[in-house]
Scaffold this motif. Structure first.
Motif, PDB file in Angstrom:
ATOM      1  N   SER A   1       0.824  -1.207   0.000  1.00 29.31           N
ATOM      2  CA  SER A   1       0.000   0.000   0.000  1.00 29.31           C
ATOM      3  C   SER A   1       0.859   1.258   0.000  1.00 29.31           C
ATOM      4  CB  SER A   1      -0.932  -0.008   1.212  1.00 29.31           C
ATOM      5  OG  SER A   1      -1.670   1.171   1.295  1.00 29.31           O
ATOM      6  N   PHE A   2       1.899   1.267   0.837  1.00 28.95           N
ATOM      7  CA  PHE A   2       2.789   2.427   0.893  1.00 28.95           C
ATOM      8  C   PHE A   2       3.482   2.625  -0.445  1.00 28.95           C
ATOM      9  CE2 PHE A   2       6.750   4.633   1.639  1.00 28.95           C
ATOM     10  CZ  PHE A   2       6.335   5.707   2.402  1.00 28.95           C
ATOM     11  N   ILE A   3       3.993   1.562  -1.011  1.00 28.15           N
ATOM     12  CA  ILE A   3       4.714   1.625  -2.280  1.00 28.15           C
ATOM     13  C   ILE A   3       3.788   2.060  -3.416  1.00 28.15           C
ATOM     14  CG2 ILE A   3       5.940   0.233  -3.998  1.00 28.15           C
ATOM     15  CD1 ILE A   3       6.964  -1.411  -1.533  1.00 28.15           C
ATOM     16  N   ALA A   4       2.558   1.577  -3.391  1.00 26.23           N
ATOM     17  CA  ALA A   4       1.598   1.904  -4.452  1.00 26.23           C
ATOM     18  C   ALA A   4       1.310   3.400  -4.525  1.00 26.23           C
ATOM     19  CB  ALA A   4       0.304   1.133  -4.244  1.00 26.23           C
ATOM     20  N   ASP A   5       1.446   4.096  -3.405  1.00 24.46           N
ATOM     21  CA  ASP A   5       1.198   5.542  -3.395  1.00 24.46           C
ATOM     22  C   ASP A   5       2.399   6.349  -3.882  1.00 24.46           C
ATOM     23  OD1 ASP A   5      -1.427   5.341  -2.709  1.00 24.46           O
ATOM     24  OD2 ASP A   5      -1.140   5.842  -0.597  1.00 24.46           O
ATOM     25  N   GLY A   6       3.485   5.675  -4.247  1.00 26.70           N
ATOM     26  CA  GLY A   6       4.630   6.348  -4.852  1.00 26.70           C
ATOM     27  C   GLY A   6       5.568   6.981  -3.841  1.00 26.70           C
ATOM     28  N   PRO A   7       6.488   7.790  -4.347  1.00 28.40           N
ATOM     29  CA  PRO A   7       7.467   8.437  -3.473  1.00 28.40           C
ATOM     30  C   PRO A   7       6.798   9.386  -2.477  1.00 28.40           C
ATOM     31  CG  PRO A   7       8.088   8.654  -5.780  1.00 28.40           C
ATOM     32  CD  PRO A   7       6.694   8.102  -5.752  1.00 28.40           C
ATOM     33  N   LEU A   8       7.511   9.643  -1.404  1.00 27.36           N
ATOM     34  CA  LEU A   8       7.016  10.615  -0.435  1.00 27.36           C
ATOM     35  C   LEU A   8       6.817  11.962  -1.110  1.00 27.36           C
ATOM     36  CD1 LEU A   8       9.264   9.869   2.669  1.00 27.36           C
ATOM     37  CD2 LEU A   8       6.821   9.374   2.420  1.00 27.36           C
ATOM     38  N   PRO A   9       5.802  12.700  -0.690  1.00 28.13           N
ATOM     39  CA  PRO A   9       5.597  14.031  -1.269  1.00 28.13           C
ATOM     40  C   PRO A   9       6.637  15.015  -0.743  1.00 28.13           C
ATOM     41  CG  PRO A   9       4.036  13.658   0.497  1.00 28.13           C
ATOM     42  CD  PRO A   9       4.794  12.367   0.301  1.00 28.13           C
ATOM     43  N   ASP A  10       6.681  16.184  -1.359  1.00 25.60           N
ATOM     44  CA  ASP A  10       7.615  17.206  -0.892  1.00 25.60           C
ATOM     45  C   ASP A  10       6.930  18.104   0.137  1.00 25.60           C
ATOM     46  OD1 ASP A  10       5.999  18.988  -2.287  1.00 25.60           O
ATOM     47  OD2 ASP A  10       7.411  19.237  -3.926  1.00 25.60           O
ATOM     48  N   TRP A  11       7.637  19.133   0.553  1.00 24.08           N
ATOM     49  CA  TRP A  11       7.143  20.029   1.590  1.00 24.08           C
ATOM     50  C   TRP A  11       5.876  20.771   1.182  1.00 24.08           C
ATOM     51  CZ3 TRP A  11      12.298  22.698   3.313  1.00 24.08           C
ATOM     52  CH2 TRP A  11      13.055  21.783   4.046  1.00 24.08           C
ATOM     53  N   ASP A  12       5.581  20.829  -0.101  1.00 19.85           N
ATOM     54  CA  ASP A  12       4.379  21.525  -0.564  1.00 19.85           C
ATOM     55  C   ASP A  12       3.119  20.674  -0.472  1.00 19.85           C
ATOM     56  OD1 ASP A  12       5.841  23.817  -1.168  1.00 19.85           O
ATOM     57  OD2 ASP A  12       6.262  23.144  -3.208  1.00 19.85           O
ATOM     58  N   ALA A  13       3.233  19.432  -0.063  1.00 20.26           N
ATOM     59  CA  ALA A  13       2.077  18.541   0.037  1.00 20.26           C
ATOM     60  C   ALA A  13       1.131  19.019   1.136  1.00 20.26           C
ATOM     61  CB  ALA A  13       2.537  17.119   0.330  1.00 20.26           C
ATOM     62  N   SER A  14      -0.098  18.610   1.009  1.00 19.46           N
ATOM     63  CA  SER A  14      -1.087  18.977   2.024  1.00 19.46           C
ATOM     64  C   SER A  14      -0.807  18.220   3.318  1.00 19.46           C
ATOM     65  CB  SER A  14      -2.497  18.646   1.535  1.00 19.46           C
ATOM     66  OG  SER A  14      -2.680  17.242   1.476  1.00 19.46           O
ATOM     67  N   GLU A  15      -1.293  18.775   4.399  1.00 15.38           N
ATOM     68  CA  GLU A  15      -1.145  18.124   5.700  1.00 15.38           C
ATOM     69  C   GLU A  15      -1.809  16.754   5.682  1.00 15.38           C
ATOM     70  OE1 GLU A  15      -2.353  18.981  10.349  1.00 15.38           O
ATOM     71  OE2 GLU A  15      -2.209  20.666   8.959  1.00 15.38           O
ATOM     72  N   GLU A  16      -2.930  16.646   4.982  1.00 17.92           N
ATOM     73  CA  GLU A  16      -3.648  15.372   4.898  1.00 17.92           C
ATOM     74  C   GLU A  16      -2.806  14.300   4.206  1.00 17.92           C
ATOM     75  OE1 GLU A  16      -5.077  18.344   3.789  1.00 17.92           O
ATOM     76  OE2 GLU A  16      -6.233  18.643   5.637  1.00 17.92           O
ATOM     77  N   GLU A  17      -2.134  14.689   3.117  1.00 19.02           N
ATOM     78  CA  GLU A  17      -1.297  13.736   2.386  1.00 19.02           C
ATOM     79  C   GLU A  17      -0.123  13.277   3.244  1.00 19.02           C
ATOM     80  OE1 GLU A  17       0.358  11.286  -0.612  1.00 19.02           O
ATOM     81  OE2 GLU A  17      -1.663  12.044  -0.291  1.00 19.02           O
ATOM     82  N   ILE A  18       0.506  14.204   3.922  1.00 18.01           N
ATOM     83  CA  ILE A  18       1.637  13.841   4.778  1.00 18.01           C
ATOM     84  C   ILE A  18       1.167  12.946   5.924  1.00 18.01           C
ATOM     85  CG2 ILE A  18       3.398  14.748   6.351  1.00 18.01           C
ATOM     86  CD1 ILE A  18       3.550  17.192   4.419  1.00 18.01           C
ATOM     87  N   ASP A  19       0.052  13.294   6.539  1.00 17.32           N
ATOM     88  CA  ASP A  19      -0.492  12.462   7.616  1.00 17.32           C
ATOM     89  C   ASP A  19      -0.819  11.055   7.125  1.00 17.32           C
ATOM     90  OD1 ASP A  19      -0.253  14.533   9.431  1.00 17.32           O
ATOM     91  OD2 ASP A  19      -2.384  15.075   9.366  1.00 17.32           O
ATOM     92  N   LYS A  20      -1.351  10.959   5.925  1.00 19.93           N
ATOM     93  CA  LYS A  20      -1.674   9.649   5.340  1.00 19.93           C
ATOM     94  C   LYS A  20      -0.420   8.800   5.211  1.00 19.93           C
ATOM     95  CE  LYS A  20      -3.149   7.495   1.045  1.00 19.93           C
ATOM     96  NZ  LYS A  20      -3.454   7.739  -0.358  1.00 19.93           N
ATOM     97  N   ARG A  21       0.667   9.400   4.700  1.00 21.98           N
ATOM     98  CA  ARG A  21       1.902   8.648   4.519  1.00 21.98           C
ATOM     99  C   ARG A  21       2.500   8.227   5.864  1.00 21.98           C
ATOM    100  NH1 ARG A  21       3.544   8.436  -0.762  1.00 21.98           N
ATOM    101  NH2 ARG A  21       4.252   6.431   0.008  1.00 21.98           N
ATOM    102  N   VAL A  22       2.377   9.086   6.875  1.00 22.73           N
ATOM    103  CA  VAL A  22       2.855   8.730   8.215  1.00 22.73           C
ATOM    104  C   VAL A  22       2.062   7.535   8.742  1.00 22.73           C
ATOM    105  CG1 VAL A  22       2.981   9.504  10.614  1.00 22.73           C
ATOM    106  CG2 VAL A  22       3.747  11.014   8.781  1.00 22.73           C
ATOM    107  N   ARG A  23       0.751   7.573   8.597  1.00 22.98           N
ATOM    108  CA  ARG A  23      -0.083   6.450   9.053  1.00 22.98           C
ATOM    109  C   ARG A  23       0.284   5.163   8.322  1.00 22.98           C
ATOM    110  NH1 ARG A  23      -3.961  10.413   8.688  1.00 22.98           N
ATOM    111  NH2 ARG A  23      -4.814   9.532   6.762  1.00 22.98           N
TER     112      ARG A  23
END
Length: 101
Positions: free
Chosen positions: A7-29
């Motif tokens: 699931s983590f891999i399917a979402d691709g590389p980590l976003p950059d600093w311009d990503a939304s808080e929701e996207e970053i929180d999703k990747r942390v989870r």
């Protein structure tokens, strides 16, 4: 490979600093859902998921997760001189073991 890692891999590389808080929180989870240690195959796949920057520290979480694997990741290649700090850390820890910058 476990579903959490897929699931983590399917979402691709980590976003950059311009990503939304929701996207970053999703990747942390997603990272938190992956139990340690990871397998060699999982570490290899996760090593390809770094983004353009440290993603507010999430890249370090990813690096530490990869480090729970059984050994160095064979596909880690020497980062460019202007690459981010985490890329050089991964190279030192899991690539050559030597920092010759």
């Amino acid at each position: 490979m476990r579903p959490e890692v897929q699931s983590f891999i399917a979402d691709g590389p980590l976003p950059d600093w311009d990503a939304s808080e929701e996207e970053i929180d999703k990747r942390v989870r997603q990272l938190e859902a992956i139990s340690r240690p990871v397998t060699a195959e999982e570490a290899e796949a996760l090593a390809k998921c770094f983004g353009p920057d440290d993603c507010y520290g999430v890249a370090w979480t990813l690096l530490h997760l990869i480090e729970t694997g059984p050994g160095p990741v064979p596909s880690v290649s020497r980062p460019a001189p202007d690459a981010g700090e985490w890329q050089h850390s991964l190279w030192r820890r899991w690539g050559s073991g030597v920092d010759d910058d």
